[in-house]
Scaffold this active site. Structure first.
Site, PDB file in Angstrom:
ATOM      1  N   GLY A  71      65.861-102.281   0.576  1.00  0.00           N
ATOM      2  CA  GLY A  71      64.527-102.899   1.226  1.00  0.00           C
ATOM      3  C   GLY A  71      64.530-102.853   2.950  1.00  0.00           C
ATOM      4  O   GLY A  71      63.640-102.677   3.372  1.00  0.00           O
ATOM      5  N   THR A  73      63.622-100.309   5.976  1.00  0.00           N
ATOM      6  CA  THR A  73      62.510 -99.408   6.256  1.00  0.00           C
ATOM      7  C   THR A  73      62.991 -98.726   7.502  1.00  0.00           C
ATOM      8  O   THR A  73      64.014 -98.909   8.017  1.00  0.00           O
ATOM      9  CB  THR A  73      61.256-100.436   6.455  1.00  0.00           C
ATOM     10  OG1 THR A  73      61.269-101.093   7.510  1.00  0.00           O
ATOM     11  CG2 THR A  73      60.931-100.961   5.486  1.00  0.00           C
ATOM     12  N   HIS A 131      54.526-109.521  12.672  1.00  0.00           N
ATOM     13  CA  HIS A 131      55.909-109.641  12.509  1.00  0.00           C
ATOM     14  C   HIS A 131      56.748-110.185  13.694  1.00  0.00           C
ATOM     15  O   HIS A 131      56.217-110.333  14.850  1.00  0.00           O
ATOM     16  CB  HIS A 131      56.743-108.434  12.045  1.00  0.00           C
ATOM     17  CG  HIS A 131      56.494-108.062  10.507  1.00  0.00           C
ATOM     18  ND1 HIS A 131      55.352-107.072  10.475  1.00  0.00           N
ATOM     19  CD2 HIS A 131      56.840-108.319   9.127  1.00  0.00           C
ATOM     20  CE1 HIS A 131      55.442-106.899   9.027  1.00  0.00           C
ATOM     21  NE2 HIS A 131      56.320-107.737   8.424  1.00  0.00           N
ATOM     22  N   LYS A 135      61.987-107.729  14.829  1.00  0.00           N
ATOM     23  CA  LYS A 135      61.800-106.427  13.837  1.00  0.00           C
ATOM     24  C   LYS A 135      61.760-105.348  14.777  1.00  0.00           C
ATOM     25  O   LYS A 135      61.012-105.145  15.710  1.00  0.00           O
ATOM     26  CB  LYS A 135      60.325-106.622  12.892  1.00  0.00           C
ATOM     27  CG  LYS A 135      60.002-105.549  11.897  1.00  0.00           C
ATOM     28  CD  LYS A 135      59.087-105.740  11.097  1.00  0.00           C
ATOM     29  CE  LYS A 135      58.667-104.717  10.125  1.00  0.00           C
ATOM     30  NZ  LYS A 135      60.088-104.641   9.172  1.00  0.00           N
TER      31      LYS A 135
END
EC number: 1.17.1.8
Length: 233
Positions: A71, A73, A131, A135
């Site tokens: 997961g 990125t 977000h 992040k």
């Protein structure tokens, strides 16, 4: 099921709790254990690390004959390399920008709407993603996946964070507080707007989807997507 956690940040810790609640055992926590000791004993690995760690993590899984669910990125320029290595080692691999079951349903709705809107020149599209401030990448992988879903089903050719050309999708990426993830796709015209939106309330959905995906991939060989897991193809 024995799980190796590659990345033990906030997401990794939620995944650990949910996996244990579902009766699974954690045999490696990569952020606590700086080696891959324990990886070869795992039935599956779940990678929620950082962009610079993703390729080494995934590669080591294939070399150890361990299926991997990633997961992470921000590393997808190396995706084809990992697919080739997976094939060479007869491994099993799923990489997704978002494992939330709700988000993957949202992806399908986004693609279907894009097909319907493709012939309506009076509408223009824009996307917004919000977000938390920790992040690292912008736009989010989920926003990029949404943009690609539109591009594959319309006349748009690319996305941009800057002022868009007529054939580009503008993504407005915001970093605010502790927001776990909000994604909005809007079609605007002079007379009305059409909007679809997904709002994550916490990290639970992402973690649960990752564990369910890990359960699904054990015993399989090949490169898969969430469409396979959810039987959406």
């Amino acid at each position: 099921m024995k799980i190796a956690l590659l990345g033990y940040g906030k997401m990794g810790q939620v995944i650990e709790r949910i996996a244990q609640e579902r009766g699974h055992e954690i045999v490696l926590k990569k952020d606590e254990n700086n080696t891959y000791d324990g990886l070869s004993t795992a039935d599956v690995a779940i990678d929620f690390s950082v962009p610079t760690a993703a390729v080494p993590n995934i590669s080591n899984c294939f070399l150890a004959n361990v299926p991997v669910v990633s997961g992470t990125t921000g590393w997808l320029e190396h995706y084809d390399e990992m697919v080739a290595l997976c094939s060479a080692k007869n491994g099993a691999f799923i990489s997704s920008s978002n494992f939330s079951l709700g988000v993957n349903i949202f992806f399908e709705i986004n693609e279907y709407l894009a097909k319907m809107m493709a012939k309506l020149d009076s509408y223009s599209i824009e996307m917004e993603e919000i977000h938390h401030t920790q992040k690292l990448d912008a736009p989010s992988g989920t926003a990029i996946s949404l943009a690609k879903g539109v591009i594959e089903n319309s006349n748009y050719t690319n996305w941009t964070l800057d002022e868009p050309r007529a054939d580009q999708i503008h993504i407005n990426a915001k970093r605010i507080g502790t927001v776990p993830g909000t994604h909005t796709v809007t079609y605007n015209s002079a007379v009305d707007s059409i909007e679809i939106k997904h709002t994550a309330h916490n990290r639970e959905g992402f973690a649960l989807g990752a564990v369910i995906t890990a359960e699904w991939i054990v015993g399989k060989h090949g490169v898969f997507s969430m469409k396979d897991v959810l039987e959406l193809k």
